[in-house]
Write an enzyme that holds these catalytic residues in place. Structure first.
Site, short mmCIF file in Angstrom:
data_model
loop_
_atom_site.label_atom_id
_atom_site.label_comp_id
_atom_site.label_asym_id
_atom_site.label_seq_id
_atom_site.Cartn_x
_atom_site.Cartn_y
_atom_site.Cartn_z
N CYS A 10 -4.64 -2.23 -2.15
CA CYS A 10 -5.83 -2.09 -2.99
C CYS A 10 -6.22 -0.66 -3.27
O CYS A 10 -5.92 0.25 -2.51
CB CYS A 10 -7.04 -2.74 -2.31
N GLY A 40 -2.16 -1.07 -6.58
CA GLY A 40 -2.21 -2.53 -6.75
C GLY A 40 -2.05 -2.88 -8.22
O GLY A 40 -2.81 -2.39 -9.05
N ASN A 114 -10.63 -2.11 0.50
CA ASN A 114 -9.20 -1.86 0.70
C ASN A 114 -8.94 -1.91 2.20
O ASN A 114 -9.61 -1.21 2.96
CB ASN A 114 -8.85 -0.46 0.15
N GLY A 115 -8.01 -2.75 2.63
CA GLY A 115 -7.71 -2.82 4.05
C GLY A 115 -7.51 -4.24 4.50
O GLY A 115 -7.23 -5.13 3.68
N TYR A 260 4.49 7.37 1.08
CA TYR A 260 4.80 6.62 -0.14
C TYR A 260 3.59 6.14 -0.95
O TYR A 260 3.61 6.22 -2.16
CB TYR A 260 5.65 5.40 0.25
#
Ligand code: SF4
Length: 482
Positions: A10, A40, A114-115, A260
């Site tokens: 996310c 995302g 996010n998570g 990345y």
């Protein structure tokens, strides 16, 4: 996974103008989530505070597919939250697209997070026993339901958020919009990134600094691990779940953001993503030298590390592998022939750069190794004399439970194979990885520590109860012995 890589799940964005001069908050959110698209690509959404009424629009697809000018011109307002996401395997449908919005006794709420909450199932079960009804299986609904309950006991939403933080475990960078404020908070370890910036009189939260740059906002600073920052008509104020002075030393930012996930032009907790990738390439050249004619990057993820490897080793950098940018993600790969054609259409080789040469190819990470095996094969077919592989991160031996879409250890080549077995399977003449120490040291200037659990199995925020057995001391020792 994408190209055999893990994918971040996310990206979050929030904007609030305390002076209410801003009318195009949704449009700013659009540009913000557009620049977070790499975090995302499955769905996108924005909720705006439109003269006191929360209006949302969300859908499956890329940001440019979900929104058009008509949507944005109708979504006027001084505050908005936005979100892009990649779903967990098996999680789908429009219900799980964020931001989620609810109306409670305490007013309207919209959440973008996010998570991953590792004890979400347990909390959901407890809340159901107390009469709560859930519409989705998503973690954000657990946060929202807990928050709505805690608001009954407290008039202060920040107190309610701190209470939620004491109940949930895991990694989360979250932005919540209420009727009169925007709140950004980060888990006590700060595993997922969150930054705050300012544009004119508006304050902005974003997963990465690249989103602030994209809208012309200046960076104020990273949200501290465990910090809850509120933006309202009264200005900006912070509350802390852990003592402010220990926030950085307590922090454990996901090191894979540097490997990345994050965009190279972002800066996370004080460290430049691009520079850290170049530094890792340099460390790799020192730790795993190779007598070769040319350094080649695995496109596009290995470019910065390959440049670092070339600079440190003095071996020339060459553009030998090219990626076709027009291959869609929906390319059908049902049969062996289709899979083979997919690789051949996706990557091509500059034969003149390769023929008769000893090549060292550098990639940022190897999770499944399928794409790399194919790349090495096409380099050999193009006439490479030798192909050596250098990887700018250690072997990925453990899954991630903190918001990355891969949680099955069986999918991880390095969790079940030795380096030599992987080398043989991939078809390289030699294979070496950078050390974890080398990778950590490459995040030059970072203000906090790292989560490196997919490499070392440490899991600072714990693991889901159902997986605890895998991480017992015995299992870890067995894995270490490999
Ligand atoms: Fe990042 Fe790996 Fe930690 Fe997951 S386990 S948060 S991918 S470093």
């Amino acid at each position: 996974m994408s190209d055999g890589k893990w994918v971040e799940e996310c990206g979050v964005f929030g904007v609030f103008d305390p002076k209410k001069v801003l009318h195009e908050a949704a449009r700013l959110a659009y540009y913000g989530i557009f620049s977070l698209q790499h975090r995302g690509q499955e769905s996108a959404g924005i909720v705006v505070n439109h003269a006191g009424q929360f209006l949302g629009h969300k859908g499956v697809g890329l940001v440019v597919d979900v929104f058009d000018d008509l949507h944005l011109s109708m979504m006027t307002g001084h505050a908005a939250v936005g979100h892009v996401r990649f779903p967990d395997p098996g999680e789908g449908g429009s219900d799980v697209i964020q931001p989620m919005q609810i109306k409670s006794k305490a007013g309207q709420l919209a959440i973008a997070t996010n998570g991953s909450i590792i004890n979400a199932d347990e909390i959901r079960t407890q809340l159901k026993e107390l009469g709560a009804i859930f519409q989705t299986t998503a973690d954000f609904e657990v946060i929202l339901t807990l928050l709505a309950r805690n608001r009954i006991a407290s008039d202060c939403i920040e107190d309610a958020i701190l209470q939620v933080m004491s109940e949930i475990k895991g990694a989360y960078s979250t932005v919540i919009m209420t009727d009169d404020r925007l709140i950004g908070f980060r888990d006590p370890l700060g595993i997922r990134p969150l930054i705050i910036g300012k544009k004119d009189s508006s304050y902005i939260f974003a997963s990465e600094s690249c989103a602030l740059d994209a809208i012309g906002a200046e960076t104020i600073r990273d949200v501290l691990p465990g910090e809850v920052i509120t933006v309202s008509e009264d200005g900006l104020f912070s509350r802390y779940y852990i003592p402010q002075e220990t926030a950085h030393s307590n922090g454990k930012l996901c090191i894979f953001e540097f490997v990345y996930f994050a965009r190279p032009d972002s800066c996370l907790d004080g460290a430049s993503v691009h520079q850290s990738r170049v530094n890792t390439g340099r460390a790799l050249a020192r730790e795993a030298p190779c007598e070769c004619d040319v350094v080649v990057a695995a496109p596009d993820s290995g470019v910065a590390a390959a440049m670092g490897y070339a600079m440190e080793s003095g071996i020339p950098y060459g553009s030998a592998l090219l990626k076709n940018r027009y291959i869609g993600r929906t390319f059908i790969q049902a049969t062996q022939l289709q899979r083979e054609m997919s690789v051949r259409l996706k990557f091509s080789v500059l034969k003149s750069e390769v023929r008769g040469k000893k090549i060292v190819i550098v990639d940022d990470s190897i999770v499944r190794g399928t794409t790399m095996r194919n790349n090495i094969q096409i380099l050999r077919e193009a006439g490479a004399k030798e192909v050596h592989l250098r990887v700018a991160s250690p072997p990925v031996r453990f899954p991630c439970y903190y918001g990355v879409s891969a949680s099955n250890p069986d999918e991880l080549t390095a969790s079940r194979s030795s380096v030599e077995e992987i080398r043989t399977a991939i078809g390289a003449d030699s294979l070496a990885y950078v050390s974890l120490e080398g990778l950590k040291a490459s995040t030059e200037g970072i203000l906090c520590g790292h989560c490196a659990s997919c490499f070392d199995g440490a899991f600072p925020a714990g693991v889901p109860e159902c997986h605890a057995e895998i991480y017992s001391e015995k299992s870890l020792e067995e894995n270490e012995a490999k």
